[in-house]
Enzyme design. Sequence first.
Site, mmCIF file in Angstrom:
data_model
loop_
_atom_site.group_PDB
_atom_site.id
_atom_site.type_symbol
_atom_site.label_atom_id
_atom_site.label_comp_id
_atom_site.label_asym_id
_atom_site.label_seq_id
_atom_site.Cartn_x
_atom_site.Cartn_y
_atom_site.Cartn_z
ATOM 1 N N ASP A 147 -5.851 3.068 4.644
ATOM 2 C CA ASP A 147 -5.334 3.695 3.439
ATOM 3 C C ASP A 147 -5.731 5.168 3.518
ATOM 4 O O ASP A 147 -6.925 5.484 3.550
ATOM 5 C CB ASP A 147 -5.942 3.031 2.204
ATOM 6 C CG ASP A 147 -5.361 3.550 0.900
ATOM 7 O OD1 ASP A 147 -5.402 4.786 0.690
ATOM 8 O OD2 ASP A 147 -4.881 2.742 0.090
ATOM 9 N N GLU A 181 3.358 -0.004 3.390
ATOM 10 C CA GLU A 181 3.519 -0.662 2.109
ATOM 11 C C GLU A 181 4.201 0.296 1.136
ATOM 12 O O GLU A 181 3.877 1.479 1.084
ATOM 13 C CB GLU A 181 2.154 -1.067 1.550
ATOM 14 C CG GLU A 181 1.553 -2.249 2.254
ATOM 15 C CD GLU A 181 0.328 -2.780 1.543
ATOM 16 O OE1 GLU A 181 0.120 -4.005 1.563
ATOM 17 O OE2 GLU A 181 -0.429 -1.972 0.969
#
Length: 209
Positions: free
Chosen positions: A104, A156
């Site tokens: 991330d 994502e």
Amino acid sequence: MQEDDDAVVEIVAECRRAVGPDLVLMVDVAYAWPDAVTALGVIERLAPYRIEFIETPIDIDDLEGYAFLHARSPIPIAAGEWQNTRFEFLDLADRGMVDVLQPDVGRVGGLTEALRVCRIAADRGRAVVPHCWKTGLGIAAAAHLAAATGHCPYIEFLPIELAESPLRRELLVEDLQVVDGRLVLPTGPGLGVELNRDALEKYRVDDRG
């Protein structure tokens, strides 16, 4: 994710039937199982439904468990959404043998550190699929990371229509667009997106006392 294992298998089976045999389907189970042996039993039941990867099947600190799954699972294993810095990803890649690394950008240490994680994956023949579940700003950063990484087939992407977070819905003037299943890379300066100043003011926290 609160259902029992039979329900997990049935939900995945229904999703596969709904989308047909060709759509790429990935499954995030959010640390659903207490150990690798339990996880493997369910994963083997999911194998007929042609899953691209299973995300975070067990506790992220169970590196031996991830290595166990890497050696036995018929479906590739993905993890890394909580990891900080490339050093935690080295453990995940070399001790856990995770097949798909998921940095991330906002948590791992920024774009530079995320690129280092991408190199770790490349050196080991693994894929990268960045985690991003917060704001459009993070999604823009993940999109640029993906564009600069040849072994990053997906990121994502939470559409604002499905988002519960007001920051996800309101932080950008205009959200990134998906056209024919592909995320369109923004072309403006920097990350290519513009912050909504009204939203910044609306959700600003004054910690000066």
